[in-house]
Design a protein around this motif. Sequence first.
Motif, PDB file in Angstrom:
ATOM      1  N   PHE A  18      -3.299 -38.707  -3.661  1.00  0.00           N
ATOM      2  CA  PHE A  18      -2.168 -38.276  -4.469  1.00  0.00           C
ATOM      3  C   PHE A  18      -1.809 -39.274  -5.569  1.00  0.00           C
ATOM      4  O   PHE A  18      -0.960 -38.985  -6.403  1.00  0.00           O
ATOM      5  CB  PHE A  18      -0.974 -37.948  -3.578  1.00  0.00           C
ATOM      6  N   ALA A  19      -2.476 -40.419  -5.595  1.00  0.00           N
ATOM      7  CA  ALA A  19      -2.274 -41.398  -6.668  1.00  0.00           C
ATOM      8  C   ALA A  19      -3.407 -41.351  -7.688  1.00  0.00           C
ATOM      9  O   ALA A  19      -3.433 -42.150  -8.620  1.00  0.00           O
ATOM     10  CB  ALA A  19      -2.163 -42.801  -6.074  1.00  0.00           C
ATOM     11  N   SER A  20      -4.331 -40.418  -7.529  1.00  0.00           N
ATOM     12  CA  SER A  20      -5.460 -40.322  -8.457  1.00  0.00           C
ATOM     13  C   SER A  20      -4.955 -40.022  -9.872  1.00  0.00           C
ATOM     14  O   SER A  20      -3.835 -39.536 -10.067  1.00  0.00           O
ATOM     15  CB  SER A  20      -6.430 -39.220  -8.008  1.00  0.00           C
ATOM     16  N   ARG A  21      -5.781 -40.322 -10.846  1.00  0.00           N
ATOM     17  CA  ARG A  21      -5.399 -40.097 -12.238  1.00  0.00           C
ATOM     18  C   ARG A  21      -5.045 -38.628 -12.481  1.00  0.00           C
ATOM     19  O   ARG A  21      -4.044 -38.321 -13.129  1.00  0.00           O
ATOM     20  CB  ARG A  21      -6.536 -40.517 -13.171  1.00  0.00           C
ATOM     21  N   ASP A  22      -5.856 -37.714 -11.962  1.00  0.00           N
ATOM     22  CA  ASP A  22      -5.576 -36.286 -12.152  1.00  0.00           C
ATOM     23  C   ASP A  22      -4.230 -35.900 -11.550  1.00  0.00           C
ATOM     24  O   ASP A  22      -3.469 -35.146 -12.147  1.00  0.00           O
ATOM     25  CB  ASP A  22      -6.685 -35.427 -11.550  1.00  0.00           C
ATOM     26  N   ALA A  23      -3.934 -36.418 -10.377  1.00  0.00           N
ATOM     27  CA  ALA A  23      -2.654 -36.104  -9.737  1.00  0.00           C
ATOM     28  C   ALA A  23      -1.491 -36.668 -10.540  1.00  0.00           C
ATOM     29  O   ALA A  23      -0.484 -35.994 -10.759  1.00  0.00           O
ATOM     30  CB  ALA A  23      -2.630 -36.650  -8.308  1.00  0.00           C
ATOM     31  N   ARG A  24      -1.623 -37.893 -10.995  1.00  0.00           N
ATOM     32  CA  ARG A  24      -0.539 -38.530 -11.763  1.00  0.00           C
ATOM     33  C   ARG A  24      -0.290 -37.850 -13.096  1.00  0.00           C
ATOM     34  O   ARG A  24       0.825 -37.861 -13.606  1.00  0.00           O
ATOM     35  CB  ARG A  24      -0.860 -40.005 -12.009  1.00  0.00           C
ATOM     36  N   CYS A  25      -1.335 -37.250 -13.665  1.00  0.00           N
ATOM     37  CA  CYS A  25      -1.224 -36.644 -14.999  1.00  0.00           C
ATOM     38  C   CYS A  25      -0.961 -35.137 -14.960  1.00  0.00           C
ATOM     39  O   CYS A  25      -1.040 -34.469 -15.985  1.00  0.00           O
ATOM     40  CB  CYS A  25      -2.491 -36.923 -15.791  1.00  0.00           C
ATOM     41  N   GLY A  26      -0.683 -34.595 -13.781  1.00  0.00           N
ATOM     42  CA  GLY A  26      -0.397 -33.164 -13.677  1.00  0.00           C
ATOM     43  C   GLY A  26      -1.635 -32.296 -13.732  1.00  0.00           C
ATOM     44  O   GLY A  26      -1.557 -31.115 -14.049  1.00  0.00           O
ATOM     45  N   GLY A  27      -2.777 -32.863 -13.403  1.00  0.00           N
ATOM     46  CA  GLY A  27      -4.036 -32.124 -13.443  1.00  0.00           C
ATOM     47  C   GLY A  27      -4.349 -31.407 -12.147  1.00  0.00           C
ATOM     48  O   GLY A  27      -3.450 -30.968 -11.417  1.00  0.00           O
ATOM     49  N   VAL A  28      -5.627 -31.313 -11.852  1.00  0.00           N
ATOM     50  CA  VAL A  28      -6.115 -30.585 -10.693  1.00  0.00           C
ATOM     51  C   VAL A  28      -7.141 -31.460  -9.975  1.00  0.00           C
ATOM     52  O   VAL A  28      -7.928 -32.143 -10.621  1.00  0.00           O
ATOM     53  CB  VAL A  28      -6.793 -29.259 -11.132  1.00  0.00           C
ATOM     54  N   PHE A  29      -7.103 -31.441  -8.652  1.00  0.00           N
ATOM     55  CA  PHE A  29      -8.167 -32.105  -7.903  1.00  0.00           C
ATOM     56  C   PHE A  29      -8.578 -31.222  -6.746  1.00  0.00           C
ATOM     57  O   PHE A  29      -7.860 -30.305  -6.366  1.00  0.00           O
ATOM     58  CB  PHE A  29      -7.765 -33.516  -7.429  1.00  0.00           C
ATOM     59  N   LYS A  30      -9.767 -31.489  -6.208  1.00  0.00           N
ATOM     60  CA  LYS A  30     -10.224 -30.725  -5.053  1.00  0.00           C
ATOM     61  C   LYS A  30     -10.731 -31.686  -3.988  1.00  0.00           C
ATOM     62  O   LYS A  30     -11.214 -32.778  -4.284  1.00  0.00           O
ATOM     63  CB  LYS A  30     -11.294 -29.700  -5.429  1.00  0.00           C
ATOM     64  N   ARG A  31     -10.599 -31.262  -2.746  1.00  0.00           N
ATOM     65  CA  ARG A  31     -11.104 -32.012  -1.601  1.00  0.00           C
ATOM     66  C   ARG A  31     -11.687 -31.011  -0.617  1.00  0.00           C
ATOM     67  O   ARG A  31     -11.197 -29.882  -0.485  1.00  0.00           O
ATOM     68  CB  ARG A  31      -9.997 -32.797  -0.895  1.00  0.00           C
ATOM     69  N   ARG A  42      -4.740 -30.690   8.252  1.00  0.00           N
ATOM     70  CA  ARG A  42      -4.330 -29.664   7.292  1.00  0.00           C
ATOM     71  C   ARG A  42      -2.816 -29.657   7.082  1.00  0.00           C
ATOM     72  O   ARG A  42      -2.335 -29.631   5.952  1.00  0.00           O
ATOM     73  CB  ARG A  42      -4.796 -28.302   7.800  1.00  0.00           C
ATOM     74  N   ALA A  43      -2.054 -29.701   8.174  1.00  0.00           N
ATOM     75  CA  ALA A  43      -0.595 -29.610   8.069  1.00  0.00           C
ATOM     76  C   ALA A  43      -0.005 -30.766   7.272  1.00  0.00           C
ATOM     77  O   ALA A  43       0.860 -30.564   6.413  1.00  0.00           O
ATOM     78  CB  ALA A  43       0.027 -29.552   9.462  1.00  0.00           C
ATOM     79  N   ALA A  44      -0.473 -31.990   7.528  1.00  0.00           N
ATOM     80  CA  ALA A  44       0.053 -33.157   6.806  1.00  0.00           C
ATOM     81  C   ALA A  44      -0.303 -33.088   5.327  1.00  0.00           C
ATOM     82  O   ALA A  44       0.526 -33.398   4.463  1.00  0.00           O
ATOM     83  CB  ALA A  44      -0.496 -34.438   7.424  1.00  0.00           C
ATOM     84  N   PHE A  45      -1.527 -32.675   5.019  1.00  0.00           N
ATOM     85  CA  PHE A  45      -1.960 -32.568   3.629  1.00  0.00           C
ATOM     86  C   PHE A  45      -1.124 -31.534   2.881  1.00  0.00           C
ATOM     87  O   PHE A  45      -0.589 -31.806   1.798  1.00  0.00           O
ATOM     88  CB  PHE A  45      -3.441 -32.182   3.591  1.00  0.00           C
ATOM     89  N   LEU A  46      -0.984 -30.349   3.464  1.00  0.00           N
ATOM     90  CA  LEU A  46      -0.227 -29.288   2.799  1.00  0.00           C
ATOM     91  C   LEU A  46       1.259 -29.607   2.732  1.00  0.00           C
ATOM     92  O   LEU A  46       1.938 -29.220   1.775  1.00  0.00           O
ATOM     93  CB  LEU A  46      -0.491 -27.954   3.486  1.00  0.00           C
ATOM     94  N   GLN A  55       1.009 -26.929  -5.866  1.00  0.00           N
ATOM     95  CA  GLN A  55       0.411 -25.745  -5.254  1.00  0.00           C
ATOM     96  C   GLN A  55      -1.008 -26.046  -4.816  1.00  0.00           C
ATOM     97  O   GLN A  55      -1.721 -26.781  -5.493  1.00  0.00           O
ATOM     98  CB  GLN A  55       0.403 -24.604  -6.266  1.00  0.00           C
ATOM     99  N   ALA A  56      -1.407 -25.465  -3.709  1.00  0.00           N
ATOM    100  CA  ALA A  56      -2.775 -25.643  -3.215  1.00  0.00           C
ATOM    101  C   ALA A  56      -3.412 -24.284  -2.998  1.00  0.00           C
ATOM    102  O   ALA A  56      -2.755 -23.338  -2.557  1.00  0.00           O
ATOM    103  CB  ALA A  56      -2.776 -26.436  -1.913  1.00  0.00           C
ATOM    104  N   LEU A  57      -4.680 -24.220  -3.311  1.00  0.00           N
ATOM    105  CA  LEU A  57      -5.486 -23.035  -3.072  1.00  0.00           C
ATOM    106  C   LEU A  57      -6.610 -23.439  -2.131  1.00  0.00           C
ATOM    107  O   LEU A  57      -7.045 -24.585  -2.134  1.00  0.00           O
ATOM    108  CB  LEU A  57      -6.113 -22.535  -4.382  1.00  0.00           C
TER     109      LEU A  57
END
Length: 86
Positions: A18-31, A42-46, A55-57
Amino acid sequence: MVGRPDEIEPDKWLRSVFASRDARCGGVFKRQVRDVERIVGRAAFLAEVERRGWQALENGRHFIVCCNAQPIRRVRGGNSPARAGE
């Protein structure tokens, strides 16, 4: 289910994601779902996605996290179904 490796601490992993550049800049990341479930669950992440108002997909093997509260709109080109590799 395979256990979590000893060298990965769930709290540190979650903070780094959650500290990644994409997260900090309002972008998108996937895992990968399996990594999320294995490392933090899953519960802690969501719950963390929800706490931030993001939002997560889930698609196939991945969680895609939109690091903003903007609406999500599904789009496709043409009239054909969206399929990988076509």
